[in-house]
Design a protein around this motif. Sequence first.
Motif, mmCIF file in Angstrom:
data_model
loop_
_atom_site.group_PDB
_atom_site.id
_atom_site.type_symbol
_atom_site.label_atom_id
_atom_site.label_comp_id
_atom_site.label_asym_id
_atom_site.label_seq_id
_atom_site.Cartn_x
_atom_site.Cartn_y
_atom_site.Cartn_z
ATOM 1 N N GLN A 6 0.891 -1.354 0.025
ATOM 2 C CA GLN A 6 -0.128 0.097 -0.031
ATOM 3 C C GLN A 6 0.982 1.208 0.128
ATOM 4 O O GLN A 6 1.798 1.467 0.923
ATOM 5 C CB GLN A 6 -0.759 -0.129 1.122
ATOM 6 C CG GLN A 6 -1.878 1.320 1.410
ATOM 7 C CD GLN A 6 -2.506 1.160 2.726
ATOM 8 O OE1 GLN A 6 -1.965 0.548 3.695
ATOM 9 N NE2 GLN A 6 -3.717 1.739 2.671
ATOM 10 N N ASP A 61 -12.610 -14.607 10.487
ATOM 11 C CA ASP A 61 -11.756 -13.394 10.802
ATOM 12 C C ASP A 61 -11.362 -12.525 9.732
ATOM 13 O O ASP A 61 -10.731 -11.601 9.871
ATOM 14 C CB ASP A 61 -10.654 -13.824 11.791
ATOM 15 C CG ASP A 61 -9.719 -14.742 11.112
ATOM 16 O OD1 ASP A 61 -10.123 -15.242 10.098
ATOM 17 O OD2 ASP A 61 -8.982 -15.475 11.837
ATOM 18 N N TRP A 62 -11.889 -12.824 8.503
ATOM 19 C CA TRP A 62 -11.402 -11.950 7.496
ATOM 20 C C TRP A 62 -12.351 -10.772 7.142
ATOM 21 O O TRP A 62 -11.637 -9.910 6.757
ATOM 22 C CB TRP A 62 -11.521 -12.745 5.998
ATOM 23 C CG TRP A 62 -10.296 -13.672 5.489
ATOM 24 C CD1 TRP A 62 -9.639 -14.427 6.793
ATOM 25 C CD2 TRP A 62 -10.076 -14.443 4.678
ATOM 26 N NE1 TRP A 62 -8.481 -15.255 6.316
ATOM 27 C CE2 TRP A 62 -8.970 -15.504 5.097
ATOM 28 C CE3 TRP A 62 -10.395 -14.311 3.369
ATOM 29 C CZ2 TRP A 62 -8.129 -16.042 4.016
ATOM 30 C CZ3 TRP A 62 -9.669 -15.168 2.535
ATOM 31 C CH2 TRP A 62 -8.556 -16.000 2.774
ATOM 32 N N LEU A 108 -10.820 -7.906 8.162
ATOM 33 C CA LEU A 108 -9.845 -7.155 7.306
ATOM 34 C C LEU A 108 -10.231 -6.536 6.195
ATOM 35 O O LEU A 108 -9.584 -5.516 5.693
ATOM 36 C CB LEU A 108 -8.991 -8.340 6.886
ATOM 37 C CG LEU A 108 -8.060 -9.129 7.907
ATOM 38 C CD1 LEU A 108 -7.158 -10.192 7.041
ATOM 39 C CD2 LEU A 108 -6.811 -8.238 8.289
ATOM 40 N N GLU A 134 -19.482 1.590 9.063
ATOM 41 C CA GLU A 134 -19.556 1.413 10.433
ATOM 42 C C GLU A 134 -20.464 0.419 11.065
ATOM 43 O O GLU A 134 -20.476 -0.106 12.142
ATOM 44 C CB GLU A 134 -19.931 2.794 11.055
ATOM 45 C CG GLU A 134 -18.899 4.089 10.551
ATOM 46 C CD GLU A 134 -17.633 3.958 11.328
ATOM 47 O OE1 GLU A 134 -17.726 3.276 12.527
ATOM 48 O OE2 GLU A 134 -16.968 4.729 10.976
ATOM 49 N N HIS A 141 -9.937 -3.601 10.490
ATOM 50 C CA HIS A 141 -8.524 -3.245 10.255
ATOM 51 C C HIS A 141 -8.269 -1.708 10.022
ATOM 52 O O HIS A 141 -8.972 -1.093 8.961
ATOM 53 C CB HIS A 141 -7.845 -3.971 9.261
ATOM 54 C CG HIS A 141 -6.517 -4.144 9.386
ATOM 55 N ND1 HIS A 141 -5.571 -4.233 10.475
ATOM 56 C CD2 HIS A 141 -5.479 -3.942 8.232
ATOM 57 C CE1 HIS A 141 -4.370 -4.366 9.847
ATOM 58 N NE2 HIS A 141 -3.989 -3.926 8.672
ATOM 59 N N ARG A 181 -3.086 0.388 7.590
ATOM 60 C CA ARG A 181 -2.223 -0.616 7.804
ATOM 61 C C ARG A 181 -2.729 -1.710 6.638
ATOM 62 O O ARG A 181 -2.129 -2.857 7.177
ATOM 63 C CB ARG A 181 -2.265 -1.101 9.146
ATOM 64 C CG ARG A 181 -1.921 -0.042 10.304
ATOM 65 C CD ARG A 181 -0.621 0.510 10.116
ATOM 66 N NE ARG A 181 0.533 -0.344 10.683
ATOM 67 C CZ ARG A 181 1.571 -0.008 10.840
ATOM 68 N NH1 ARG A 181 2.141 0.902 9.812
ATOM 69 N NH2 ARG A 181 2.808 -1.128 11.082
ATOM 70 N N GLY A 205 -1.442 -2.426 4.111
ATOM 71 C CA GLY A 205 -0.216 -3.319 3.298
ATOM 72 C C GLY A 205 0.770 -4.024 4.230
ATOM 73 O O GLY A 205 1.619 -4.532 3.831
ATOM 74 N N MET A 206 -0.204 -4.222 5.362
ATOM 75 C CA MET A 206 0.782 -5.161 6.310
ATOM 76 C C MET A 206 0.356 -6.482 5.999
ATOM 77 O O MET A 206 0.801 -7.547 6.670
ATOM 78 C CB MET A 206 0.456 -4.711 7.755
ATOM 79 C CG MET A 206 1.217 -3.476 8.092
ATOM 80 S SD MET A 206 2.843 -3.317 7.854
ATOM 81 C CE MET A 206 3.197 -2.453 6.119
ATOM 82 N N ILE A 207 -0.774 -6.842 5.221
ATOM 83 C CA ILE A 207 -1.439 -8.202 5.276
ATOM 84 C C ILE A 207 -0.828 -9.135 4.288
ATOM 85 O O ILE A 207 -1.127 -9.009 2.936
ATOM 86 C CB ILE A 207 -2.954 -7.903 5.085
ATOM 87 C CG1 ILE A 207 -3.637 -6.986 6.005
ATOM 88 C CG2 ILE A 207 -3.747 -9.163 5.258
ATOM 89 C CD1 ILE A 207 -3.275 -7.445 7.685
ATOM 90 N N THR A 208 0.133 -9.469 4.477
ATOM 91 C CA THR A 208 0.708 -10.712 3.790
ATOM 92 C C THR A 208 0.000 -12.066 3.493
ATOM 93 O O THR A 208 0.261 -12.815 2.579
ATOM 94 C CB THR A 208 2.327 -10.851 3.951
ATOM 95 O OG1 THR A 208 2.481 -11.501 5.145
ATOM 96 C CG2 THR A 208 2.926 -9.712 4.030
ATOM 97 N N ARG A 209 -0.537 -12.358 4.751
ATOM 98 C CA ARG A 209 -1.503 -13.453 4.583
ATOM 99 C C ARG A 209 -2.910 -13.025 4.979
ATOM 100 O O ARG A 209 -2.843 -12.154 6.111
ATOM 101 C CB ARG A 209 -0.821 -14.409 5.706
ATOM 102 C CG ARG A 209 0.612 -14.368 6.002
ATOM 103 C CD ARG A 209 1.140 -15.628 5.242
ATOM 104 N NE ARG A 209 2.821 -15.542 5.767
ATOM 105 C CZ ARG A 209 3.249 -16.449 6.456
ATOM 106 N NH1 ARG A 209 2.626 -17.433 6.987
ATOM 107 N NH2 ARG A 209 4.885 -16.086 6.540
ATOM 108 N N PRO A 210 -3.970 -13.569 4.221
ATOM 109 C CA PRO A 210 -3.846 -14.367 3.119
ATOM 110 C C PRO A 210 -2.875 -13.901 1.879
ATOM 111 O O PRO A 210 -2.772 -12.750 1.720
ATOM 112 C CB PRO A 210 -5.242 -14.338 2.943
ATOM 113 C CG PRO A 210 -5.930 -13.274 3.261
ATOM 114 C CD PRO A 210 -5.242 -12.919 4.815
#
Lengths: 420, 420, 420, 420
Positions: free
Chosen positions: A41, A78-79, A82, A88, A94, A98, A100-105
């Motif tokens: 990101q 739990d997706w 994300l 709202e 998330h 942030r 760009g911090m999600i490498t997984r999945p």
Amino acid sequence: MSAQAAHKLMPDGSLADHYRAVRELSGALAAPLSDADATIQSMEDASPAKWHLAHTTWFFETFILADHLDGYTPFEADWPFLFNSYYESQGARHERCRRGMITRPTKDEILAYRAHVDEAMEPLIESGVRADLVALGCAHEQQHQELLLTDIKHALFQNPLGPAMFDKAAHAEPSERSEPHWIEHPGGIARIGHQAEGFAYDCEGPVHRILLEPFALRSTLVTNCEWDAFIADGGYENPLLWLSDGWGWVEDNAISAPLYWRDGEQFTHAGWQPRDPEAPVTHISLFEADAYARWAGYRLPTEGEWEAIARGQDAADAPAAFDPAAGNQLDRAAAPASQGGSELFGDCWQWTRSAYSPYPRFKPAEGAVGEYNGKFMSGQFVLKGASCATARGHSRASYRNFFYPHQRWQFTGLRLAKDI
Amino acid sequence: MSAQAAHKLMPDGSLADHYRAVRELSGALAAPLSDADATIQSMEDASPAKWHLAHTTWFFETFILADHLDGYTPFEADWPFLFNSYYESQGARHERCRRGMITRPTKDEILAYRAHVDEAMEPLIESGVRADLVALGCAHEQQHQELLLTDIKHALFQNPLGPAMFDKAAHAEPSERSEPHWIEHPGGIARIGHQAEGFAYDCEGPVHRILLEPFALRSTLVTNCEWDAFIADGGYENPLLWLSDGWGWVEDNAISAPLYWRDGEQFTHAGWQPRDPEAPVTHISLFEADAYARWAGYRLPTEGEWEAIARGQDAADAPAAFDPAAGNQLDRAAAPASQGGSELFGDCWQWTRSAYSPYPRFKPAEGAVGEYNGKFMSGQFVLKGASCATARGHSRASYRNFFYPHQRWQFTGLRLAKDI
Amino acid sequence: MSAQAAHKLMPDGSLADHYRAVRELSGALAAPLSDADATIQSMEDASPAKWHLAHTTWFFETFILADHLDGYTPFEADWPFLFNSYYESQGARHERCRRGMITRPTKDEILAYRAHVDEAMEPLIESGVRADLVALGCAHEQQHQELLLTDIKHALFQNPLGPAMFDKAAHAEPSERSEPHWIEHPGGIARIGHQAEGFAYDCEGPVHRILLEPFALRSTLVTNCEWDAFIADGGYENPLLWLSDGWGWVEDNAISAPLYWRDGEQFTHAGWQPRDPEAPVTHISLFEADAYARWAGYRLPTEGEWEAIARGQDAADAPAAFDPAAGNQLDRAAAPASQGGSELFGDCWQWTRSAYSPYPRFKPAEGAVGEYNGKFMSGQFVLKGASCATARGHSRASYRNFFYPHQRWQFTGLRLAKDI
Amino acid sequence: MSAQAAHKLMPDGSLADHYRAVRELSGALAAPLSDADATIQSMEDASPAKWHLAHTTWFFETFILADHLDGYTPFEADWPFLFNSYYESQGARHERCRRGMITRPTKDEILAYRAHVDEAMEPLIESGVRADLVALGCAHEQQHQELLLTDIKHALFQNPLGPAMFDKAAHAEPSERSEPHWIEHPGGIARIGHQAEGFAYDCEGPVHRILLEPFALRSTLVTNCEWDAFIADGGYENPLLWLSDGWGWVEDNAISAPLYWRDGEQFTHAGWQPRDPEAPVTHISLFEADAYARWAGYRLPTEGEWEAIARGQDAADAPAAFDPAAGNQLDRAAAPASQGGSELFGDCWQWTRSAYSPYPRFKPAEGAVGEYNGKFMSGQFVLKGASCATARGHSRASYRNFFYPHQRWQFTGLRLAKDI
């Protein structure tokens, strides 16, 4: 909405076909991207490609499958945390900055998520359930297709190596442009807003009358070589040309050219390329568009003026140019799409001087999806038309795109207007 | 503009009398302030009282005396650098956010500057030179009178001791309010914008027609006790009531009440005072006004709707309430000023849902003073009416005040609207 | 501490005389300041002059009168909230960065507060109660006298008009400097830390031994004309000369000269003045001092080296130069104070390469005043000596002044060191 | 340095073997990471895993191959711009905070870069050229191995899904700890700094004498359950326990526990895991370590005290615990490594109260690699020992690790000290 009415939303075929085509296009757009490309990101305004692929899928899962398909099992519990963007009513999420911090999945896992949701969606669509929401979800995904393209362009641009996601256009010949002329309008009462069959966002309605003074719009967009003249004349150095907030933005960010320019080149999805002087200038902010118009002795159109001209040209549903098999057409004048010689759709979004505000008697859509357009009605400006990155079928005269006046990572340009 | 025309600008007397009255009022407003009070700056949006006194004087010196009075000697050669606000055409200037660092010149020295300029101005005004600019300078100074009052209120509020610049109102009895009713308008074409004799800013014109749908405005402003109910109902905790930018502002700044509220009190020019439940709520942002209206099931008016109602009530030049001898009237409902029972002028500025944009065929004033209104036409919203701190004679139906949607240190309130 | 011991703290007279002299000097220093001058705060590091006058008084009121004078009535119950600096044990306090917002109490009211406390203090001092705390309070006030001078200099510097608080030195003749030579030390074990009678801060002890390698310090401080050579040689443009954090500071703040320099001038308490080439350079950060030393082929001294040399010269209690009747001596080489020809005390504070850390077996003072020095032992560097703004009697060889490496609004300079 | 001397740098084998082993370990550490995992950057302090792999390779290419291998062709001409860390002498470089934007080159392309450089390096090493720089490059890479591990831990922690890069430890039994006792030292003169054969960084020398007062260090590190007691006693809420900068950090960041803690769990390279009460606390800042020590009635050791004890235990080259085949050992007490029962090496880095400053007569290494340690000597604190993530062979008594006092993403803990 009945299945019959839903079909009317999609004049060119069945809703299921439309759904399938939209979903496939997203996959196709992301195909040239590595898992890493699709993860990063580059700024808070932009999102990772992977996130676009997942968020559009979450939209169908949350607003349709969860409510309307008995026994539907969410792909991963739990997706949603994300991949909710800003609804709202749909709970915590998330932090946007942030993503760009999600490498997984991984990208592959997200493609599996897409397949899972598609498999559940398709019989539901055939059954006619909530065709309105299906159509909305498709339009929503088409918006994200354009964002995916503009966001990944911005991400790749951060890399000093200037990587390309599409091959360089083999045939990037300079555009041939028609001579500009003024398209005049006599003023009077015009009907504005969505008024045909087919899908539209809530903010495009209700249809209503406005009063126009006589005016004219230029038949062509401002070009790169016209912009060069603005720069050469000190346009970025003269505060008297700028809105006050615009001048602050120029000074704070040391702005001296459109985004993605360097010397005679511009950054494109095919890397750094020579700039076509006759192509429409793109990647300019409202502030720049407004300053240019003042420098040129003209002004920006209002959204009503633009729509009145577009309706006069019967261009209400002019197709935009994007073809995933022709990625090399991105970032340049998409001449074939400029039907009628007036470049209304398919080159770039055109800034108007109109703030993005509710139309008279505007009511947000009912239910959770009502958090879609109305909540953004402060501080943003309307853009009309469609760009080279807009999905085919996702443009119409009533469309109201909107961004903050300093934003310019979209394919944004300008058309001049004047009083007559 | 001829001297004759200039007199028309000032229906109630000569321009020279008007000039003198305006200039004296500024001095009177600053009289309760110590040199230190008049020096500090509590935030970038606000300016020191001393700066207001000097800047308004600089306006006359720069735009009139320097150009039109042969042999005029500027009071101090290096003061214009300090007291230019934002006129790019007038050269470099002291950074806005550092205005509170100027302990010298002292307040007394600035009063001497004012006397020097007044002495030079008065014969010039009698001679009829540039009456248009004189009138503009007076209007400009009246605007700064209101800012002086709202800025010093904000400055004194920073002090944990809660100091007062005016005595506590001896007679602060609870307001008696008329019952609210809806003032209806049938819709149709209305003429909007400055159209009478007398002074107006460039942005109030040109007069033009707009199309209105049928609507109604409430006859009374929203009150403090109505606002208490909004808070009690969780209004500041429900994101679905808020514009997206507004909710961000609430969260980033932990907003939970109007500015200047604590427990049952509010901070006023007379220090902390009990809050009058029946008085109009003030010191709210556009975001708060909009959220309240949504919560209440109504909406904000457009600027055109407000003006159409105001013109229907023949209130085009309703006087605002401010009287320097009655400082204790500030910060509360100024009932006598609310003529016609509709509280249009003299209580508080009323947020509209209209972005501050140019009227059709708007042209900025010529010359350097054209940098006055047009350059602020992005990101701000229009407020209509006039507040308890607006100078008498500085209000009219066509007036367009404008602030950013998060700003609330002015006397800002709201009037509800609905479609009918 | 007995009254007898307290007298030892003050070798030159009684503690009561000392108290009186210190308190009078603060008033004298603030005498040239208007209420507005004494109110503003130019940055978070600095405090208003008025605040210094009040805070030093609050110290006596809080730590002595409240505990040790039966029936003492605080001057104003809500002032401690305003004038506590950072003593967490003393409760909540006004935000440091908002100290410049306190226009009330006025300077005169604070002078009345001072008189009230002095009246209560004087008999208490005569009675010998807590002479240790009285001596501490006097030392504390002397520190604030220096800060008052450096803070107001910074505040006046913000004003583009360059105002003066003292008259220009009539006799500002260029300094005559002795030729520099190297003062050598053979290394070995030295005793460091406070070891005489008389007052010292807790952090100056306990006295302890350190091991030194042979070294030399230059007999004179680096001068303005030496600094000019550093600039001319590109000292501010060569990252290899700088600590990493220092280079970041240079780049982020576009640093290219000491604070208060322009062309051949420097800003002083007497306004802009020509720069004396032979005077010690002042208003440099640790980063600049360190870069200069590296450029020159030398290094900064450690605090132990500096103290060892100072003790060798029997300069343990060399008086600093400040004389309130000679404000025009500030900001220039205070030659008479540089006893022994080695400019140890009275010109400027000299940066060392030593981080401000606890001495072996350091114990903070007991009670609330223990929050005085120890809590600052991270991230700061020790400075030795005393400056032209240090109160007479407030300097000694064991003194440890400390600031962050980027700070430079104090009278800070440097002395070169080398290994031998 | 001769090849013979170089061999002495590597007591356990040839330099070529050492080089090969170090290079292979880096690859092994990154093996569990996807291209996306290896691309992202979670904060400016951390770098992408891919960047560590490339930067360590750039070090050999730039400082050895480019200068010492005739005809060496750089792998890619524009990669040095990306992979220079901070060597100003080596020209411009990519902004540190944008390292996470580099999706291309891919991880595989960087592994190819590594192979290319290794192929060129190996014969050069055999020939004995610049063995000192080879050894430095290996030590440099070992540092980056630890950073790679701590940086990727921080990156994975950003993901709300809590992903793991290593399998969960099958045998994560609670640690068995020896009873703490005090290791006493009589004080006197100690020799500190690198004094053996073998590699050391420039900042570890020169060896020199220091004077110590009698003191004792605790034989064991502070544990998680001891830390729980600190929290339970309000340690994070009592400002009197904290350094002033530390308290500011606690308040600004709402700190209430070590990094990576939640409820009874901690985040590890194997995802969220139950916290072992008897394991040493890790991921604490200097501020936290210092506050804990004050709360417990003790203090932090100085770096000299720590080293004197370590030398007394003949632990100068105690191996640290990291074994890439045992990733599940990370994040827990690495008991086998704690030789001598005093947990000096292999559990966690131990904060000292010593600022990171030059040793007497310190000279940076000559040439470009001199920009390695000395430029960081402001604002940071020394840590001694080695952690569970330190490469085997990269620990020794003279080692000086250094971080800013607020940083805690390394495996940082504390050992208590006291005066005796």
